[in-house]
Design an enzyme around this catalytic site. Structure first.
Site, PDB file in Angstrom:
ATOM      1  N   TYR A  52       8.218  49.073  61.381  1.00 49.04           N
ATOM      2  CA  TYR A  52       9.344  48.198  61.075  1.00 49.04           C
ATOM      3  C   TYR A  52       9.939  47.673  62.381  1.00 49.04           C
ATOM      4  O   TYR A  52       9.224  47.451  63.334  1.00 49.04           O
ATOM      5  CB  TYR A  52      10.364  48.940  60.187  1.00 49.04           C
ATOM      6  CG  TYR A  52      11.229  47.951  59.454  1.00 49.04           C
ATOM      7  CD1 TYR A  52      10.647  46.970  58.646  1.00 49.04           C
ATOM      8  CD2 TYR A  52      12.605  47.943  59.603  1.00 49.04           C
ATOM      9  CE1 TYR A  52      11.411  46.025  58.009  1.00 49.04           C
ATOM     10  CE2 TYR A  52      13.383  47.000  58.953  1.00 49.04           C
ATOM     11  CZ  TYR A  52      12.777  46.039  58.167  1.00 49.04           C
ATOM     12  OH  TYR A  52      13.538  45.090  57.541  1.00 49.04           O
ATOM     13  N   ARG A  58      13.930  33.293  56.530  1.00 46.84           N
ATOM     14  CA  ARG A  58      14.786  33.759  57.630  1.00 46.84           C
ATOM     15  C   ARG A  58      14.391  35.190  57.968  1.00 46.84           C
ATOM     16  O   ARG A  58      15.062  36.151  57.581  1.00 46.84           O
ATOM     17  CB  ARG A  58      16.261  33.675  57.207  1.00 46.84           C
ATOM     18  CG  ARG A  58      17.257  33.700  58.359  1.00 46.84           C
ATOM     19  CD  ARG A  58      18.310  34.753  58.143  1.00 46.84           C
ATOM     20  NE  ARG A  58      17.716  36.089  58.109  1.00 46.84           N
ATOM     21  CZ  ARG A  58      18.400  37.200  57.893  1.00 46.84           C
ATOM     22  NH1 ARG A  58      19.682  37.161  57.634  1.00 46.84           N
ATOM     23  NH2 ARG A  58      17.795  38.380  57.889  1.00 46.84           N
ATOM     24  N   LYS A  74       8.949  47.403  54.566  1.00 48.90           N
ATOM     25  CA  LYS A  74      10.034  48.040  53.799  1.00 48.90           C
ATOM     26  C   LYS A  74       9.468  48.981  52.743  1.00 48.90           C
ATOM     27  O   LYS A  74       9.979  50.092  52.536  1.00 48.90           O
ATOM     28  CB  LYS A  74      10.898  46.970  53.126  1.00 48.90           C
ATOM     29  CG  LYS A  74      11.708  46.130  54.096  1.00 48.90           C
ATOM     30  CD  LYS A  74      13.121  46.637  54.216  1.00 48.90           C
ATOM     31  CE  LYS A  74      13.917  45.799  55.199  1.00 48.90           C
ATOM     32  NZ  LYS A  74      15.338  46.121  55.237  1.00 48.90           N
ATOM     33  N   GLU A  80      14.955  40.097  50.316  1.00 49.66           N
ATOM     34  CA  GLU A  80      14.821  40.343  51.746  1.00 49.66           C
ATOM     35  C   GLU A  80      14.567  39.041  52.502  1.00 49.66           C
ATOM     36  O   GLU A  80      13.662  38.272  52.159  1.00 49.66           O
ATOM     37  CB  GLU A  80      13.645  41.301  51.988  1.00 49.66           C
ATOM     38  CG  GLU A  80      13.595  41.893  53.358  1.00 49.66           C
ATOM     39  CD  GLU A  80      14.722  42.876  53.614  1.00 49.66           C
ATOM     40  OE1 GLU A  80      15.257  42.847  54.735  1.00 49.66           O
ATOM     41  OE2 GLU A  80      15.054  43.653  52.709  1.00 49.66           O
ATOM     42  N   ASP A  81      15.388  38.768  53.503  1.00 43.57           N
ATOM     43  CA  ASP A  81      15.170  37.671  54.450  1.00 43.57           C
ATOM     44  C   ASP A  81      15.081  36.297  53.795  1.00 43.57           C
ATOM     45  O   ASP A  81      14.245  35.467  54.166  1.00 43.57           O
ATOM     46  CB  ASP A  81      13.927  37.954  55.300  1.00 43.57           C
ATOM     47  CG  ASP A  81      14.185  39.073  56.308  1.00 43.57           C
ATOM     48  OD1 ASP A  81      15.361  39.433  56.490  1.00 43.57           O
ATOM     49  OD2 ASP A  81      13.224  39.582  56.902  1.00 43.57           O
ATOM     50  N   ASP A 109      19.238  43.243  50.706  1.00 37.47           N
ATOM     51  CA  ASP A 109      19.364  44.199  51.801  1.00 37.47           C
ATOM     52  C   ASP A 109      20.041  43.595  53.023  1.00 37.47           C
ATOM     53  O   ASP A 109      20.761  44.276  53.737  1.00 37.47           O
ATOM     54  CB  ASP A 109      17.986  44.734  52.182  1.00 37.47           C
ATOM     55  CG  ASP A 109      18.071  45.916  53.130  1.00 37.47           C
ATOM     56  OD1 ASP A 109      18.831  46.856  52.834  1.00 37.47           O
ATOM     57  OD2 ASP A 109      17.392  45.899  54.170  1.00 37.47           O
ATOM     58  N   ASP A 110      19.827  42.298  53.262  1.00 36.48           N
ATOM     59  CA  ASP A 110      20.441  41.655  54.427  1.00 36.48           C
ATOM     60  C   ASP A 110      21.957  41.561  54.278  1.00 36.48           C
ATOM     61  O   ASP A 110      22.684  41.618  55.266  1.00 36.48           O
ATOM     62  CB  ASP A 110      19.855  40.251  54.619  1.00 36.48           C
ATOM     63  CG  ASP A 110      18.350  40.285  54.753  1.00 36.48           C
ATOM     64  OD1 ASP A 110      17.863  40.911  55.704  1.00 36.48           O
ATOM     65  OD2 ASP A 110      17.661  39.718  53.887  1.00 36.48           O
ATOM     66  N   ASN A 114      18.396  41.889  65.314  1.00 39.42           N
ATOM     67  CA  ASN A 114      16.995  42.288  65.487  1.00 39.42           C
ATOM     68  C   ASN A 114      16.139  41.055  65.710  1.00 39.42           C
ATOM     69  O   ASN A 114      16.483  39.971  65.237  1.00 39.42           O
ATOM     70  CB  ASN A 114      16.499  43.014  64.228  1.00 39.42           C
ATOM     71  CG  ASN A 114      17.037  44.418  64.122  1.00 39.42           C
ATOM     72  OD1 ASN A 114      17.015  45.168  65.080  1.00 39.42           O
ATOM     73  ND2 ASN A 114      17.538  44.782  62.952  1.00 39.42           N
TER      74      ASN A 114
END
Length: 521
Positions: free
Chosen positions: A50, A103, A121, A193-194, A216-217, A357
């Site tokens: 990750y 993203r 993940k 996610e993203d 999650d973001d 990150n």
């Protein structure tokens, strides 16, 4: 012996991407050994599977691609998504991580190359959360990419077209969500996610009461950030209601964290209005103010201030005098030496969270934070940093990794048979994580438990979340277990060759089959 042989091979490899590929090959060819290694050497290997290495892997995902892992659904598949899900070989899926690749971390639009994130993940779901890998599914929704470099890349694995938006995009996501429920049931956990900001908030708001879904973001990042802040209070000797928060960034992570901070302050007796007044946001246009020309995004409106407009972070720091500064903008080096020194001048123990990150996008390094605050700051980052020695004292930076949150929350959600994930779940998880930060952790400067304990940390966090589900009436699994910790521990995936969650039987049934009586294996 095989575990030690794997680790010897990994340690002999010099390039991080080559280590990533070695582990991917191991996952493809010996699943149990892969998860056993990851469980036993989590601290060493998590940065590879990750953040931060997964970011580099996603940038080169097409070049590294050998065999598919997970499910790709393209915009051209509209109208037949249910039949595509029906092709997935596993008869039961209980957790999905899905991205559209727009993203990826702080790297932008990577299109189908973003599949590396759901794959990573899902590996942590099993290695940390103890969720059987057979029950998990990584998904990439490929609607194109606006990344010109990828569109010109002859090896790019995704659609060679600009991103589809509007009704066509929405209908595809709707079809996917409905197809998941039709195939695997209402309690299938779907983790977004993203997704880009404009879709992330909108889709979460649209689906969160109709599906078992979280982002999650927005929520996972918020939970781990607030956990770190709550743990910081043990070091600073203050209350959360005494702090002023300044966010460098006003996207998903910032707004999710801000909203969760408000909830935490409300639980301490502060009014919503007063809590919001203690939170300041900086976006790409500068300080979010009421006087800003042009329309303020509705999600930021709550935090807009009656103040002079400014794009200069140092000027804004002088104005706000924050006790806690949080970087979630992916602007490398935003927290300069001058800014860090100002924070140390304003407050005895400033809180500095550089959460962007991968590592290359961090707002400052751990060494810079400790050096320019004379070792007085409480520091955490999104990607790992090595311990720092300052004036003879060793500081161990905390890593605010979402892996502390999402595997445990997912385990509780799945085991308790939850249909809907409320925002409050992530404050429960944040407090549970902060409670696990020990006095020794605080003395070393940590605001998160050591990564070496992340498996046990995840299980204990899941037990607290499971208790909340039963107390608040969201759990459907019956009868309610007396000991939530032992209940969850009995469901954990055993990666050893002679054990598996599917071979642990209760009254002749799999430990997970009680959630779906028709499921046999």
């Amino acid at each position: 012996m095989q575990v030690e042989l794997v680790m010897a091979n990994i340690r002999a490899i010099k390039e991080d991407l080559t280590k990533y590929m070695y582990l991917r090959d191991l996952q493809d060819h010996n699943k149990r050994l892969f998860y056993r290694v990851l469980q036993l050497y989590t601290t060493e290997l998590m940065p590879i599977v990750y953040t931060p290495i997964v970011g580099a892997a996603c940038q080169k995902y097409s070049m590294l691609f050998k065999r598919p892992r997970g499910l790709f659904i393209t915009v051209h598949d509209a109208g037949r998504v249910p039949s595509i899900l029906a092709n997935w070989p596993e008869p039961d899926v209980k957790a999905i991580v899905v991205t559209d690749g727009e993203r990826i971390l702080g790297l932008g639009d990577l299109g189908a190359n973003g599949m590396g994130i759901p794959v990573g993940k899902m590996a942590l779901y099993s290695a940390i959360g103890g969720i059987p890998p057979e029950l998990t599914l990584p998904v990439c929704i490929d609607v194109g990419t606006n990344n010109e470099t990828l569109l010109k890349d002859p090896y790019y694995i995704g659609l060679r077209q600009k991103r589809v938006k509007g009704n066509e995009y929405d209908h595809l996501i709707d079809e996917f969500m409905e197809a998941v429920v039709r195939r695997w049931g209402r309690q299938t956990l779907i983790q977004f996610e993203d997704f880009a900001n404009n879709n992330a908030f909108r889709l979460l708001e649209k689906y969160k009461t109709r599906y078992c879904v979280f982002n999650d973001d927005i929520q996972g990042t918020a939970s781990v950030a607030v956990a770190g802040i709550i743990a910081s209070l043990k070091i600073t000797g203050t209350k959360i209601t005494q702090h002023t928060f300044l966010f460098q960034g006003a996207g998903e992570a910032a707004l999710g964290t801000a909203d969760l901070l408000v909830m935490a302050m409300e639980q301490e007796g502060m009014s919503t209005e007063d809590a919001r007044s203690r939170i300041w946001l900086i976006d790409s246009q500068g300080l979010v103010t009421l006087s800003r020309t042009g329309r303020v995004d509705p999600h930021k409106q709550h935090y807009a201030k009656q103040a002079t407009e400014s794009k200069n972070l140092e000027e804004i720091v002088d104005l706000v005098r924050p006790s806690c500064i949080i970087g979630v903008s992916a602007v490398s080096g935003a927290f300069t030496a001058s800014i860090l020194k100002k924070l140390a001048a304003f407050h005895k123990r400033p809180i500095v969270f550089a959460l962007s990150n991968p590592t290359s996008k961090a707002e400052c390094t751990a060494e810079e934070a400790y050096q320019h605050t004379e070792g007085r700051c409480v520091f955490a980052s999104g990607s790992p940093f090595d311990p720092v020695v300052y004036n003879g004292k060793t500081y161990v930076p905390g890593q605010g990794n979402n892996a502390y949150i999402f595997p445990g929350v997912a385990l509780a959600v799945m085991a308790c048979g939850v249909n809907e994930i409320r925002d409050e779940v992530f404050l429960v998880a944040a407090k549970a994580l902060a409670d696990l930060v020990t006095k020794q952790d605080c003395e070393e400067g940590r605001v998160y438990p050591a990564l070496e304990t992340i498996n046990e940390t995840s299980l204990r966090l899941a037990a607290k979340v499971a208790q909340w589900f039963y107390t608040e009436g969201f759990a459907t699994h019956r009868p309610e277990p007396d000991d939530k910790y032992l209940f969850l521990k009995g469901k954990l995936y055993d990666a050893t060759y002679d054990g598996s969650s599917f071979t642990k039987h209760i009254n002749g049934k799999s430990a997970w089959s009680s959630l779906n009586p028709s499921f046999t294996r």
